[in-house]
Scaffold this motif. Structure first.
Motif, PDB file in Angstrom:
ATOM      1  N   TYR A  72      -2.343   1.487  -1.662  1.00 55.83           N
ATOM      2  CA  TYR A  72      -1.552   2.661  -2.013  1.00 55.83           C
ATOM      3  C   TYR A  72      -2.158   3.310  -3.252  1.00 55.83           C
ATOM      4  O   TYR A  72      -2.653   2.619  -4.143  1.00 55.83           O
ATOM      5  CB  TYR A  72      -0.098   2.261  -2.291  1.00 55.83           C
ATOM      6  CG  TYR A  72       0.605   1.718  -1.066  1.00 55.83           C
ATOM      7  CD1 TYR A  72       1.379   2.544  -0.275  1.00 55.83           C
ATOM      8  CD2 TYR A  72       0.470   0.387  -0.696  1.00 55.83           C
ATOM      9  CE1 TYR A  72       2.015   2.056   0.857  1.00 55.83           C
ATOM     10  CE2 TYR A  72       1.097  -0.107   0.431  1.00 55.83           C
ATOM     11  CZ  TYR A  72       1.870   0.732   1.199  1.00 55.83           C
ATOM     12  OH  TYR A  72       2.490   0.253   2.323  1.00 55.83           O
TER      13      TYR A  72
ATOM     14  N   ILE B 277       4.214  -1.600 -10.813  1.00 54.55           N
ATOM     15  CA  ILE B 277       4.376  -1.507  -9.360  1.00 54.55           C
ATOM     16  C   ILE B 277       5.215  -2.673  -8.841  1.00 54.55           C
ATOM     17  O   ILE B 277       6.093  -2.496  -7.997  1.00 54.55           O
ATOM     18  CB  ILE B 277       2.997  -1.464  -8.662  1.00 54.55           C
ATOM     19  CG1 ILE B 277       2.226  -0.206  -9.065  1.00 54.55           C
ATOM     20  CG2 ILE B 277       3.147  -1.540  -7.151  1.00 54.55           C
ATOM     21  CD1 ILE B 277       2.841   1.087  -8.616  1.00 54.55           C
TER      22      ILE B 277
ATOM     23  N   PHE C 111       8.833  -1.600  -7.097  1.00 58.18           N
ATOM     24  CA  PHE C 111       8.922  -1.670  -5.639  1.00 58.18           C
ATOM     25  C   PHE C 111       9.181  -3.074  -5.103  1.00 58.18           C
ATOM     26  O   PHE C 111       9.249  -3.259  -3.891  1.00 58.18           O
ATOM     27  CB  PHE C 111       7.635  -1.114  -5.014  1.00 58.18           C
ATOM     28  CG  PHE C 111       7.385   0.326  -5.349  1.00 58.18           C
ATOM     29  CD1 PHE C 111       8.135   1.332  -4.775  1.00 58.18           C
ATOM     30  CD2 PHE C 111       6.399   0.681  -6.256  1.00 58.18           C
ATOM     31  CE1 PHE C 111       7.911   2.662  -5.080  1.00 58.18           C
ATOM     32  CE2 PHE C 111       6.154   2.004  -6.569  1.00 58.18           C
ATOM     33  CZ  PHE C 111       6.923   3.000  -5.977  1.00 58.18           C
TER      34      PHE C 111
ATOM     35  N   VAL D  36       7.246  -5.802  -4.862  1.00 54.75           N
ATOM     36  CA  VAL D  36       6.149  -6.255  -4.008  1.00 54.75           C
ATOM     37  C   VAL D  36       5.203  -7.110  -4.845  1.00 54.75           C
ATOM     38  O   VAL D  36       5.293  -7.136  -6.070  1.00 54.75           O
ATOM     39  CB  VAL D  36       5.371  -5.064  -3.394  1.00 54.75           C
ATOM     40  CG1 VAL D  36       6.227  -4.304  -2.413  1.00 54.75           C
ATOM     41  CG2 VAL D  36       4.834  -4.148  -4.461  1.00 54.75           C
TER      42      VAL D  36
ATOM     43  N   ASP E  50       3.586  -7.181   2.588  1.00 57.16           N
ATOM     44  CA  ASP E  50       4.353  -6.303   1.701  1.00 57.16           C
ATOM     45  C   ASP E  50       4.010  -4.849   1.991  1.00 57.16           C
ATOM     46  O   ASP E  50       2.860  -4.516   2.288  1.00 57.16           O
ATOM     47  CB  ASP E  50       4.041  -6.594   0.229  1.00 57.16           C
ATOM     48  CG  ASP E  50       4.721  -7.844  -0.278  1.00 57.16           C
ATOM     49  OD1 ASP E  50       5.641  -8.326   0.410  1.00 57.16           O
ATOM     50  OD2 ASP E  50       4.349  -8.333  -1.352  1.00 57.16           O
ATOM     51  N   THR E  51       5.011  -3.985   1.919  1.00 57.71           N
ATOM     52  CA  THR E  51       4.793  -2.555   2.102  1.00 57.71           C
ATOM     53  C   THR E  51       5.639  -1.785   1.109  1.00 57.71           C
ATOM     54  O   THR E  51       6.638  -2.285   0.600  1.00 57.71           O
ATOM     55  CB  THR E  51       5.174  -2.084   3.525  1.00 57.71           C
ATOM     56  OG1 THR E  51       6.546  -2.398   3.749  1.00 57.71           O
ATOM     57  CG2 THR E  51       4.308  -2.725   4.581  1.00 57.71           C
ATOM     58  N   ILE E  52       5.229  -0.557   0.845  1.00 61.37           N
ATOM     59  CA  ILE E  52       5.994   0.375   0.027  1.00 61.37           C
ATOM     60  C   ILE E  52       6.372   1.533   0.937  1.00 61.37           C
ATOM     61  O   ILE E  52       5.514   2.128   1.586  1.00 61.37           O
ATOM     62  CB  ILE E  52       5.173   0.880  -1.176  1.00 61.37           C
ATOM     63  CG1 ILE E  52       4.835  -0.280  -2.106  1.00 61.37           C
ATOM     64  CG2 ILE E  52       5.928   1.967  -1.921  1.00 61.37           C
ATOM     65  CD1 ILE E  52       3.916   0.098  -3.248  1.00 61.37           C
ATOM     66  N   ASN E  53       7.645   1.860   0.975  1.00 62.53           N
ATOM     67  CA  ASN E  53       8.120   2.933   1.843  1.00 62.53           C
ATOM     68  C   ASN E  53       7.979   4.264   1.109  1.00 62.53           C
ATOM     69  O   ASN E  53       8.841   4.644   0.321  1.00 62.53           O
ATOM     70  CB  ASN E  53       9.575   2.676   2.243  1.00 62.53           C
ATOM     71  CG  ASN E  53      10.030   3.613   3.324  1.00 62.53           C
ATOM     72  OD1 ASN E  53       9.236   4.362   3.874  1.00 62.53           O
ATOM     73  ND2 ASN E  53      11.304   3.579   3.639  1.00 62.53           N
TER      74      ASN E  53
END
Length: 100
Positions: free
Chosen positions: A31, A48, A52, A54, A92-95
Motif C-alpha cells: 500500500y 500504520i 489500521f 495490521v 492482512d489487508t487495509i480497506n
C-alpha cells in the motif's frame, strides 16, 4: 522498542495514494501512502500498525527531488513530499474503498 505517542502517529500519515501503479502494488499486498517528510521508517510502521490494526513487514520510502515552478519572474519550488510503500503480512489487508 521505542514507545510512540498514538496521537502523534496519526498525524504522520497524510493520505493513501490511489494511482495506477499503486493499485498494481495492491496485488502484492503493498500500500502507498503520503507521509510527512520528517517521518522515519519505524514511525511510519508504528503509525500504520496502530491506525489500521495490521502487521507491517516492510517500509520503503521515496523522497523525490523538488521541481522548480515559475510564476511570472519569480522562481519557486513545489512542496517537498514523501511517500511510503507499506508491505503487509500475508493475510492482512487495509480497506481503502469502504462500501464500494
Amino acid at each position: 522498542m521505542t514507545e510512540y505517542n498514538p496521537r502523534d502517529l496519526a498525524d504522520l500519515v497524510i493520505k493513501p495514494i490511489i494511482t495506477e501503479k499503486a493499485t498494481l502494488l495492491l496485488e502484492q499486498n503493498k500500500y502507498v501512502f503520503d507521509v510527512l517528510p520528517k517521518a522515519t521508517k519505524p514511525e511510519i510502521k508504528a503509525a500504520i500498525e496502530s491506525l489500521f490494526d495490521v502487521k507491517v513487514t516492510g517500509v520503503n520510502t521515496i523522497k523525490p527531488p523538488r521541481k522548480k515552478r515559475r510564476v511570472g519572474r519569480f522562481i519557486g519550488h513545489k512542496p517537498l513530499y514523501k511517500r511510503a510503500i507499506i508491505t503487509l503480512e500475508e493475510g492482512d489487508t487495509i480497506n481503502l474503498f469502504p462500501d464500494v
